[in-house]
Design a protein around this motif. Structure first.
Motif, short mmCIF file in Angstrom:
data_model
loop_
_atom_site.label_atom_id
_atom_site.label_comp_id
_atom_site.label_asym_id
_atom_site.label_seq_id
_atom_site.Cartn_x
_atom_site.Cartn_y
_atom_site.Cartn_z
N CYS A 1 42.59 42.57 24.75
CA CYS A 1 41.68 43.12 25.75
C CYS A 1 40.62 44.05 25.15
N GLN B 1 34.51 42.31 29.15
CA GLN B 1 34.76 42.89 30.48
C GLN B 1 35.57 44.16 30.35
N TYR B 2 36.53 44.20 29.44
CA TYR B 2 37.36 45.39 29.27
C TYR B 2 36.59 46.53 28.60
N ASN C 1 30.78 44.67 39.04
CA ASN C 1 31.96 43.79 39.11
C ASN C 1 32.49 43.25 37.79
N LYS D 1 34.05 44.34 35.30
CA LYS D 1 34.97 45.29 34.67
C LYS D 1 36.38 44.74 34.83
N CYS D 2 37.21 45.02 33.86
CA CYS D 2 38.60 44.57 33.92
C CYS D 2 39.48 45.65 33.31
N PRO D 3 40.59 46.00 33.97
CA PRO D 3 41.48 47.02 33.42
C PRO D 3 42.40 46.49 32.33
N GLY D 4 42.36 45.19 32.06
CA GLY D 4 43.27 44.57 31.09
C GLY D 4 44.39 43.85 31.82
N CYS D 5 44.89 42.80 31.21
CA CYS D 5 45.91 41.98 31.87
C CYS D 5 47.20 42.75 32.16
N GLN E 1 47.46 45.70 33.03
CA GLN E 1 47.24 46.64 34.12
C GLN E 1 46.72 45.94 35.38
N GLY F 1 44.57 43.20 35.52
CA GLY F 1 43.31 42.47 35.40
C GLY F 1 43.56 41.02 35.01
N GLY F 2 42.51 40.36 34.56
CA GLY F 2 42.63 38.96 34.17
C GLY F 2 42.68 38.05 35.38
#
Length: 150
Positions: free
Chosen positions: A14, A19-20, A63, A65-69, A71, A73-74
């Motif tokens: 990530c 995105q992360y 939009n 943005k991703c907190p990580g898989c 957490q 996300g994904g």
């Protein structure tokens, strides 16, 4: 957050994802700012709807943005994450059945290279390498060092 929390079940890191790490958001902000600075609103007349273009950039800023898989996300319905969770694995590279059909649906073209390296040096050393690659600007989905930085 520990660096191990940035390892997605599919073997993506990530910290190397646009995105992360904010690369996509920052790129959209830069494009928006450059478009205003250089007067592209007027230069684009007749070519495309500039307001829609800016609206699209604003969408990415809000939009992409991703907190990580690990957490939440994904991809919401990721079968790889579900499978790893059911088997109690951190990453599918640890599975005796790797690579399986579930995994192949989500794999990036360089996933097998990451898997081979993972098997050579083990989880902890592999994570250290992924952290270093991300620091050098490697974007995992582009599979190259990104010229732009977050």
């Amino acid at each position: 957050m520990r660096k191990y929390d940035l390892v997605a079940p599919c073997g993506d890191f990530c910290g190397g994802c646009g995105q992360y790490n904010g690369l996509i958001v920052e790129t959209a902000k830069q494009m928006r700012d450059f478009a205003a600075l250089y007067g592209f609103k007027y230069r684009s007349e007749g070519a495309f709807d500039f307001k829609q273009f800016v609206r699209g950039l604003e969408w990415f800023i809000e939009n992409a943005k991703c907190p990580g898989c690990q957490q939440g996300g994904g991809p919401p319905g990721c079968e790889v994450r579900k499978c790893c969770s059911e088997k109690g694995l951190r990453i599918c590279f640890e599975c005796a059945e790797f690579p399986c059909p579930k995994f192949k649906e989500y794999a990036d073209p360089d996933t097998m290279d990451r898997y081979k390296r993972f098997k050579e040096i083990g989880f902890d050393n592999w994570v250290v390498e992924q952290v270093q690659k991300a620091k050098e600007g490697y974007e995992i989905h582009l599979q190259k060092v990104a010229a732009l930085k977050p």
